[in-house]
Design an enzyme around this catalytic site. Structure first.
Site, short mmCIF file in Angstrom:
data_model
loop_
_atom_site.label_atom_id
_atom_site.label_comp_id
_atom_site.label_asym_id
_atom_site.label_seq_id
_atom_site.Cartn_x
_atom_site.Cartn_y
_atom_site.Cartn_z
CB CYS A 262 -1.07 0.15 1.22
SG CYS A 262 -1.99 -1.35 1.11
N1 LIG Z 1 -2.48 -6.83 1.17
C1 LIG Z 1 -2.89 -5.40 1.83
O1 LIG Z 1 -2.85 -5.11 2.95
C2 LIG Z 1 -4.09 -4.43 1.22
C3 LIG Z 1 -4.71 -3.70 1.94
C4 LIG Z 1 -5.64 -2.68 1.22
C5 LIG Z 1 -6.00 -2.93 -0.05
N2 LIG Z 1 -5.21 -3.83 -0.98
C6 LIG Z 1 -5.50 -3.72 -2.28
O2 LIG Z 1 -6.07 -4.96 -2.59
C7 LIG Z 1 -6.04 -5.27 -3.87
C8 LIG Z 1 -5.52 -6.92 -3.80
O3 LIG Z 1 -4.29 -6.95 -2.94
P1 LIG Z 1 -3.82 -8.31 -2.17
O4 LIG Z 1 -2.84 -7.76 -1.22
O5 LIG Z 1 -5.12 -9.11 -1.79
O6 LIG Z 1 -3.34 -8.89 -3.65
P2 LIG Z 1 -2.73 -10.43 -3.72
O7 LIG Z 1 -1.51 -10.30 -4.68
O8 LIG Z 1 -2.34 -10.88 -2.24
O9 LIG Z 1 -3.87 -11.27 -4.42
C9 LIG Z 1 -4.33 -11.08 -5.45
C10 LIG Z 1 -5.03 -12.22 -5.99
O10 LIG Z 1 -5.59 -11.89 -7.22
C11 LIG Z 1 -5.42 -13.07 -8.22
N3 LIG Z 1 -5.68 -12.60 -9.54
C12 LIG Z 1 -4.96 -11.74 -10.38
N4 LIG Z 1 -5.70 -11.56 -11.31
C13 LIG Z 1 -6.80 -11.97 -11.47
C14 LIG Z 1 -7.93 -12.28 -12.12
N5 LIG Z 1 -7.96 -11.28 -13.20
N6 LIG Z 1 -8.91 -12.81 -11.92
C15 LIG Z 1 -8.77 -13.31 -10.64
N7 LIG Z 1 -7.86 -13.61 -9.67
C16 LIG Z 1 -6.79 -12.65 -10.31
C17 LIG Z 1 -3.98 -13.41 -8.02
O11 LIG Z 1 -3.42 -14.85 -8.25
C18 LIG Z 1 -3.76 -13.29 -6.40
O12 LIG Z 1 -4.18 -14.46 -5.83
C19 LIG Z 1 -5.03 -4.47 -4.29
O13 LIG Z 1 -5.60 -3.45 -4.95
C20 LIG Z 1 -4.26 -3.77 -3.03
O14 LIG Z 1 -3.57 -2.40 -3.40
C21 LIG Z 1 -4.31 -4.51 0.01
#
Ligand SMILES: NC(=O)c1ccc[n+]([C@@H]2O[C@H](COP(=O)([O-])OP(=O)(O)OC[C@H]3O[C@@H](n4cnc5c(N)ncnc54)[C@H](O)[C@@H]3O)[C@@H](O)[C@H]2O)c1
Length: 350
Positions: A262
């Site tokens: 983030c």
């Molecule tokens: N990790 C955090 O602490 C956090 C906190 C707030 C917001 N976010 C936001 O949330 C979103 C997701 O982050 P995350 O940390 O969970 O990411 P992540 O990489 O842990 O997980 C994302 C998942 O989505 C899958 N994926 C990718 N493309 C895809 C598609 N087209 N269809 C289906 N699955 C698909 C990937 O294989 C992966 O398992 C991002 O925008 C991030 O900025 C993350």
């Protein structure tokens, strides 16, 4: 009648906790992830996310949660939540490729009355200008009339033992007020408190404001750490004292840089959007410059400490304690430990 079938697209740090909590709240949950390995692991009861234990995955599986990487296996849904990654593109703007792909997949699966919620962090306007047209084109339905569309930022704090998905207030911003009503009803079954934004744009901005606020304040103390040392001031002690003020001050602490998905990345989405107006978002760009220089500063300090003991960096054995981007988690994304290790090795340290 309350919604029953929930699809979570993207089963990572954000999507998996949501899928597990939705199953616990009584929804029939399907998780879709393009990674066959992740889907198979979850179906075998394994968790790949720090804050979700194998026991919690097992419990959710017993309540009907199933994961798949095959879109053809998924039927129409009452609720579709998009939790896919939004990395930075080559040009430092957001790469919305996964969000677009997920919106097209959601468009194929939605039916009249379906709620679609985007949780991926992105710049203000994405829900309305990017996701909405893809959903409408793919489904032939209209947002706000035939189906509901909101932005609901994920506020997960990995490794936080006190605040999780359930007890952190959940913001929902609808492209229309009826969309927000539908989202408040859904998230109200999972989270203790739902907060309504004026629209999807304010919900998108709220998330970026939270992250930019931290980014800028960390940069402030990092800059202070450098000159406090030269002034002979113990900044940690000054922060400890300032933090006793019961109002108007929140402590931030200096460190070797910022990491995680983030803080180093999300403010870029906002500065990218502001640049389209023809001027820079100066606070974010300055914070990036200061935080980005911290690994070099820490490397220099390590060299000074060695020098004090008559040792060169070349050939010195250096132990980095803590390579994840913060304590009590396993996530190494954007961790400043990596550039520090690279810089020390470039100078011959082992
Ligand atoms: N990790 C955090 O602490 C956090 C906190 C707030 C917001 N976010 C936001 O949330 C979103 C997701 O982050 P995350 O940390 O969970 O990411 P992540 O990489 O842990 O997980 C994302 C998942 O989505 C899958 N994926 C990718 N493309 C895809 C598609 N087209 N269809 C289906 N699955 C698909 C990937 O294989 C992966 O398992 C991002 O925008 C991030 O900025 C993350």
């Amino acid at each position: 009648m309350p919604a029953q079938d929930v699809l979570v697209i993207g089963l990572g740090y954000v999507g998996l906790p949501l899928a597990v909590q939705a199953a616990r709240a009584g929804f029939r949950v399907t998780g879709f992830d393009t990674s066959a390995e992740i889907a198979a692991g979850l179906n075998a009861g394994r968790s790949h996310v720090d804050d979700v234990s194998a026991a919690e995955v097992g419990d959710a599986r017993a309540r009907g949660l199933r994961a798949t990487s095959d879109e053809a296996e998924i039927g129409p849904q009452d609720v579709i939540v998009i939790c896919v990654p939004t990395p930075l593109s080559q040009a430092d703007g957001p790469d919305l490729g996964a969000v677009r792909a997920a919106a097209v997949a959601a468009g194929r699966l939605l039916r009249p009355g379906t709620l679609v919620s985007l949780e991926s962090t992105t710049y203000p306007g994405t829900t309305d200008e990017v996701v909405r047209p893809l959903l409408e084109k793919t489904s032939g339905l209209t947002a706000g009339i035939d189906f509901w569309l909101v932005f609901s930022p994920e506020r997960i704090d990995p490794g936080n033992p006190v605040y999780g998905l359930v007890n952190t207030p959940k913001i929902v911003g609808g492209v229309t007020p009826s969309c927000a009503d539908a989202a408040a009803a859904f998230y109200g079954r999972i989270c203790e408190q739902v907060v309504r934004a004026a629209s999807a744009r304010e919900a998108e901005m709220a998330k970026l404001l939270e992250n930019t606020y931290r980014h800028v304040n960390i940069a402030l103390v990092n800059e202070m750490a450098i000159f406090c040392r030269e002034l002979g001031v113990d900044l940690h002690d000054a922060i400890r004292c300032a933090a006793t003020k019961p109002f108007g001050f929140q402590p931030f602490y200096p460190g070797p840089g910022v990491g995680g998905h983030c803080i180093p990345i999300d403010p870029n989405y906002l500065s990218y959007k502001v640049r389209t107006l023809g001027y820079p978002f100066r606070f974010v760009e300055l914070a990036q410059e200061i935080n980005g220089r911290m690994p070099a500063y820490v490397t220099e300090r390590a060299a000074e400490l060695l020098n004090r003991n008559s040792k060169p960096v070349n050939g010195a054995r250096v132990l980095l304690l803590g390579v994840t981007y913060k304590q009590d988690i396993a996530d190494q994304r954007e961790s400043p430990a990596r550039p520090i290790a690279r810089k020390l090795r470039a100078r011959g340290a082992r």
